[in-house]
Design an enzyme around this catalytic site. Structure first.
Site, PDB file in Angstrom:
ATOM      1  N   LYS A  75     -14.741  14.757  -7.819  1.00 30.63           N
ATOM      2  CA  LYS A  75     -16.186  14.879  -8.033  1.00 30.63           C
ATOM      3  C   LYS A  75     -16.933  14.908  -6.704  1.00 30.63           C
ATOM      4  O   LYS A  75     -16.424  14.524  -5.659  1.00 30.63           O
ATOM      5  CB  LYS A  75     -16.702  13.724  -8.893  1.00 30.63           C
ATOM      6  CG  LYS A  75     -16.205  13.775 -10.330  1.00 30.63           C
ATOM      7  CD  LYS A  75     -16.520  15.098 -11.023  1.00 30.63           C
ATOM      8  CE  LYS A  75     -18.003  15.303 -11.274  1.00 30.63           C
ATOM      9  NZ  LYS A  75     -18.279  16.603 -11.941  1.00 30.63           N
ATOM     10  N   TYR A  94     -15.184  19.476  -6.488  1.00 35.77           N
ATOM     11  CA  TYR A  94     -16.290  20.020  -7.267  1.00 35.77           C
ATOM     12  C   TYR A  94     -17.595  19.547  -6.634  1.00 35.77           C
ATOM     13  O   TYR A  94     -17.733  18.364  -6.273  1.00 35.77           O
ATOM     14  CB  TYR A  94     -16.240  19.530  -8.724  1.00 35.77           C
ATOM     15  CG  TYR A  94     -15.141  20.141  -9.547  1.00 35.77           C
ATOM     16  CD1 TYR A  94     -15.131  21.505  -9.838  1.00 35.77           C
ATOM     17  CD2 TYR A  94     -14.103  19.358 -10.042  1.00 35.77           C
ATOM     18  CE1 TYR A  94     -14.113  22.068 -10.595  1.00 35.77           C
ATOM     19  CE2 TYR A  94     -13.091  19.916 -10.805  1.00 35.77           C
ATOM     20  CZ  TYR A  94     -13.098  21.274 -11.073  1.00 35.77           C
ATOM     21  OH  TYR A  94     -12.095  21.830 -11.819  1.00 35.77           O
ATOM     22  N   GLU A 118     -15.598  24.971  -7.983  1.00 38.65           N
ATOM     23  CA  GLU A 118     -16.184  25.777  -9.064  1.00 38.65           C
ATOM     24  C   GLU A 118     -16.616  27.169  -8.645  1.00 38.65           C
ATOM     25  O   GLU A 118     -16.919  28.010  -9.507  1.00 38.65           O
ATOM     26  CB  GLU A 118     -17.366  25.044  -9.717  1.00 38.65           C
ATOM     27  CG  GLU A 118     -18.625  24.956  -8.892  1.00 38.65           C
ATOM     28  CD  GLU A 118     -18.663  23.742  -7.976  1.00 38.65           C
ATOM     29  OE1 GLU A 118     -19.731  23.471  -7.410  1.00 38.65           O
ATOM     30  OE2 GLU A 118     -17.616  23.067  -7.831  1.00 38.65           O
TER      31      GLU A 118
END
Length: 371
Positions: A75, A94, A118
């Protein structure tokens, strides 16, 4: 190259950037890997397993960030981690920067090189987003079915119905990877399923894939209104790579949905495609607005961290190996798809959709790397 794996600190996040198996692959190629203690605890992987794979275990995040040339996470950096990033350090994770100007400014200020999973491409495919989109798409119907139960605030509808009782109406907006996997699970649970997309090519492919069991609808304003209002479960599965998601479902439409119906907005990582959506967490996943249950967890795959981490590592490991072998300039110059993942480079935004969303200048990746 020295690669660092910090423990994820986002609430309810139990995934980890590299598994012991991935560490073993990297160390076999001559890389050094430092792993924060208990980084793999959420997937049942001990420090002992990482050490056996060749990693050095360190006490805290500072010990990882201070030495690593390449940080591999799951994350986006949390506010507590912003100050740990340093100039010239590569961050591979990400990011979802378009709806997060605060994080974007922190990355720009740090001078780091931020490559986002992404926005890495392979033709029109998003290879590092796809595994988590598969997980999130399948989970969306699972979460929606649970949210339709009366105890969860829903209308008390069983998704698949029973003999003599109609099944629930599931509407999926977006026929990409998330939408396809949502459709697969919803049909498997015997719901009545409609997918809405603006691509006729995609709708034809889905119609063939599911042998006509799926209702495919071309996206128009009228179609959205008709099917959203009548849905028991609405799944938002829209993606514009790198950019903020358009608000396709207005508050007025949500108001007209039946009380106790459910919205699962998988697009919430990019801002959400439903006007009434706001990010929630696994510990507090739902809220009710306009009499409709909203499930808007921003890291849905984090609820199944073992499956998610393994699936993610299968996709990310080849890119980590490229970055380690060639360095980031060499790897990005050799692989145009990986170059598409470059979001921030030493104080500049290097992705056009993110620059547009944030209202800042865009510097093409090759130009940015020349500075």
């Amino acid at each position: 190259m020295l690669i660092g794996v910090p423990k994820e600190i986002k609430p309810d996040e139990y995934r980890v950037g590299l598994t012991p198996s991935s560490v073993s692959e990297l160390t076999a190629k001559g890389c050094k890997v430092v792993v924060q203690t208990d980084a793999g605890a959420g997937i049942g992987m001990s420090d002992k397993a990482y050490a056996a794979a060749g990693a050095t275990i360190v006490a805290d995040a500072d010990a990882v960030f201070s030495v690593a040339q390449l940080i591999v996470k799951v994350k986006e950096p949390q506010p507590e981690e912003y100050a740990l990033l340093r100039e010239g350090q590569i961050l591979f994770t990400y990011l979802h920067l378009a709806p997060d100007p605060k994080q974007a400014q922190a990355l720009l200020k740090s001078g780091c090189i931020a490559i986002a999973y992404e926005t890495v491409t392979n033709g029109s495919f998003l290879p590092l987003l796809a595994p988590m989109s598969e997980v999130a798409g399948r989970m969306s119907v699972q979460a929606g079915a649970r949210s339709l139960e009366r105890e969860a605030g829903g209308a008390g509808i069983l998704l698949g119905g029973v003999a003599g009782v109609p099944s629930a109406k599931v509407v999926v907006i977006g026929g990409g990877t998330v939408g396809t996997n949502a459709v697969r699970v919803a049909l498997g649970m015997e719901a009545q399923v409609t997918v809405i997309d603006k691509s006729l090519i995609r709708l034809r492919a889905l119609d063939e894939q599911f042998s006509g069991r799926l209702n495919t609808i071309f996206a128009t304003t009228q179609a959205l209104e008709e099917y959203v209002i009548d849905a028991d479960l609405l799944v938002g599965a829209v993606l514009v790579p790198g950019a903020a998601t358009p608000k396709l479902v207005s508050r007025q439409l949500v108001k007209q949905m039946r009380p106790g119906s459910v919205v699962v907005d998988v697009a919430i990582d990019q801002g959400g495609c439903v006007e009434t959506s706001r990010a929630t967490t696994h510990s507090n996943p739902t809220y009710i607005e306009e009499s409709v249950v909203h499930y808007c967890v921003a890291n849905m795959p984090g609820a199944v961290p073992r499956t998610s981490t393994d699936a993610l590592n299968n996709a990310t490991l080849p890119y980590v190996l490229q970055l380690a072998q060639f360095g980031y300039p060499g790897a990005l110059m050799k692989d145009a798809g990986l170059r598409d993942g470059l979001n921030v480079h030493c104080g500049q935004v290097a992705h056009p959709a993110i620059a547009e969303a944030l209202g800042v200048p865009f510097v093409p990746p090759i130009d940015a790397m020349r500075v």
